[in-house]
Design a protein around this motif. Structure first.
Motif, PDB file in Angstrom:
ATOM      1  N   ASP A 269       8.829  -8.962   6.055  1.00  0.00           N
ATOM      2  CA  ASP A 269      10.106  -8.401   6.512  1.00  0.00           C
ATOM      3  C   ASP A 269      10.069  -7.933   7.962  1.00  0.00           C
ATOM      4  N   GLY A 270       8.900  -8.003   8.618  1.00  0.00           N
ATOM      5  CA  GLY A 270       8.791  -7.632  10.019  1.00  0.00           C
ATOM      6  C   GLY A 270       8.886  -6.144  10.306  1.00  0.00           C
ATOM      7  N   HIS A 271       8.889  -5.294   9.296  1.00  0.00           N
ATOM      8  CA  HIS A 271       9.044  -3.855   9.501  1.00  0.00           C
ATOM      9  C   HIS A 271       7.758  -3.234  10.052  1.00  0.00           C
ATOM     10  N   ARG A 272       7.903  -2.186  10.861  1.00  0.00           N
ATOM     11  CA  ARG A 272       6.756  -1.434  11.379  1.00  0.00           C
ATOM     12  C   ARG A 272       6.393  -0.317  10.402  1.00  0.00           C
ATOM     13  N   ASP A 273       6.346  -0.648   9.159  1.00  0.00           N
ATOM     14  CA  ASP A 273       6.059   0.313   8.095  1.00  0.00           C
ATOM     15  C   ASP A 273       4.614   0.122   7.650  1.00  0.00           C
ATOM     16  N   PRO A 274       3.749   1.132   7.862  1.00  0.00           N
ATOM     17  CA  PRO A 274       2.341   0.960   7.516  1.00  0.00           C
ATOM     18  C   PRO A 274       2.069   0.868   6.026  1.00  0.00           C
ATOM     19  N   ASP A 275       3.046   1.180   5.202  1.00  0.00           N
ATOM     20  CA  ASP A 275       2.839   1.101   3.756  1.00  0.00           C
ATOM     21  C   ASP A 275       2.924  -0.343   3.278  1.00  0.00           C
ATOM     22  N   ALA A 276       1.996  -1.140   3.753  1.00  0.00           N
ATOM     23  CA  ALA A 276       1.880  -2.543   3.341  1.00  0.00           C
ATOM     24  C   ALA A 276       0.631  -2.670   2.483  1.00  0.00           C
ATOM     25  N   PRO A 277       0.753  -3.117   1.241  1.00  0.00           N
ATOM     26  CA  PRO A 277      -0.420  -3.223   0.375  1.00  0.00           C
ATOM     27  C   PRO A 277      -1.456  -4.183   0.954  1.00  0.00           C
ATOM     28  N   ILE A 278      -2.712  -3.923   0.659  1.00  0.00           N
ATOM     29  CA  ILE A 278      -3.778  -4.803   1.140  1.00  0.00           C
ATOM     30  C   ILE A 278      -3.601  -6.216   0.603  1.00  0.00           C
ATOM     31  N   GLU A 279      -2.958  -6.350  -0.572  1.00  0.00           N
ATOM     32  CA  GLU A 279      -2.701  -7.681  -1.125  1.00  0.00           C
ATOM     33  C   GLU A 279      -1.745  -8.467  -0.241  1.00  0.00           C
TER      34      GLU A 279
END
Length: 353
Positions: A269-279
């Protein structure tokens, strides 16, 4: 147990040089563990990082305000303006002097590397290896005299542009969703720079080039195509990411893409959101491997230069990605290629050593 084997990592891109206490008064001590930023020597060792390409980069002398804007389906950042060459030379010289002072102060725990053999020797000796990289060649004049001077001081990797125009070419602006085909490519001076790097044995980095610049470089360079920190446009259609056709060209040349951890280039989604799962991170890297093969994918974190996914919030957490790739079925031979060996092969070919 197999899952607990720590894989040695050579990182293709970080911006730690901009944050050294030897470079700026409010900087960090690279030799001391910090909770700020992403990279220092203790955290590198905790994460299994044994060396990497350290980027020297000149930020804008007078930053503009209001460059970032939201669009209906994403974002765009106004293309950065060119910077003054004299200012760039002063900045890069100061960063390089800071790196030199830090290495001298390290008491043998950090070592310069200008050959693959030097990187291998440093690894055997449990010494951290630094390879000098220049991100954006504004500090080099069109006559290329500055290139030879930087080579003499240890420069072995160079990106002709950052995401702004200069006398060598046109960097790609930051935007999502958008094609990387954003304007003209390399100038005549840029083509001469690529040829000079090939002759000297300096690796040329296509990161931050727009698509036309990438194809200009691919047509000229006699070395493998290398992109030190980028991801797949098919997964995250940001301008900084590479189309499938570009990925195929890197593979065909025998080159390497250093997988960029920057969350806005990793997340679909291109968001600058660090809550991205390692998967999510491992899945994106897995696409590169599926498209290009495991000989052509490496790591290029962009530590200290971008927002990181929380599971990779600093260098001490690098093995989280290794473990996630194991879960996806990557064996240790493949992991060693991605983490270390692929960089060594392409550096050897680019450096003619």
């Amino acid at each position: 147990m197999q899952d607990h084997i720590k894989i040695a990592i050579f990182d293709g891109h970080n911006d730690a040089a901009q944050h050294l206490v030897e470079y700026r008064e409010d900087g960090r001590d690279f030799l001391v563990r910090s909770e700020e930023g992403h990279l220092d020597l203790p955290r590198a060792r905790e994460g299994g990082m044994v060396g990497g390409l350290f980027a020297m980069y000149a930020k804008a002398e007078h930053p503009r305000q209001g460059d970032f804007s939201r669009t209906a389906d994403g974002y765009e950042v106004r293309l950065a303006e060119p910077i003054d060459a004299a200012y760039a030379r002063r900045t890069i010289d100061a960063q390089l002097s800071g790196l030199e002072a830090m290495v001298a102060r390290a008491g043998g725990t950090i070592r310069w590397a200008t050959t693959v053999e030097a990187i291998a020797a440093a690894r055997r000796d449990a010494v951290f290896a630094i390879v000098l990289h220049l991100e954006g060649a504004e500090a080099i004049d069109a006559d290329l005299d500055g290139l030879a001077r930087l080579y003499a001081r240890g420069l072995r990797s160079l990106g002709p542009v950052w995401s702004r125009p200069n006398i060598f070419g046109h960097g790609v602006p930051f935007a999502y969703p958008r094609s990387p085909d954003t304007g003209p490519g390399l100038t005549d001076a840029g083509k001469a720079l690529v040829k000079a790097c090939n002759e000297l044995g300096i690796m040329v980095d296509a990161a931050h080039l727009n698509e036309r610049g990438f194809w200009d470089l691919a047509a000229i360079s006699t070395a493998p195509i290398v992109v030190t920190h980028a991801c797949a446009h098919a997964i995250c259609p940001a301008t900084r990411n590479l189309t499938d056709r570009q990925l195929d060209a890197v593979k065909a040349s025998g080159g390497v893409v250093g997988f960029n951890f920057s969350v806005s280039e990793v997340r679909p989604d291109g968001h600058r959101d660090p809550d991205a799962p390692i998967e999510t991170v491992a899945s994106h890297l897995g696409y590169l491997v599926e498209r290009m093969g495991d000989d052509h994918v490496a790591l290029g974190s962009d530590f200290d230069g971008a927002v990181m996914p929380r599971p990779l919030r600093d260098a001490s957490h690098l093995q989280n990605l290794i473990q996630a790739l194991r879960v996806r079925g990557f064996d240790d031979a493949t992991l060693r290629k991605i983490a270390f060996d692929n960089w060594m092969r392409v550096l050897r070919q680019s450096w003619r050593s």
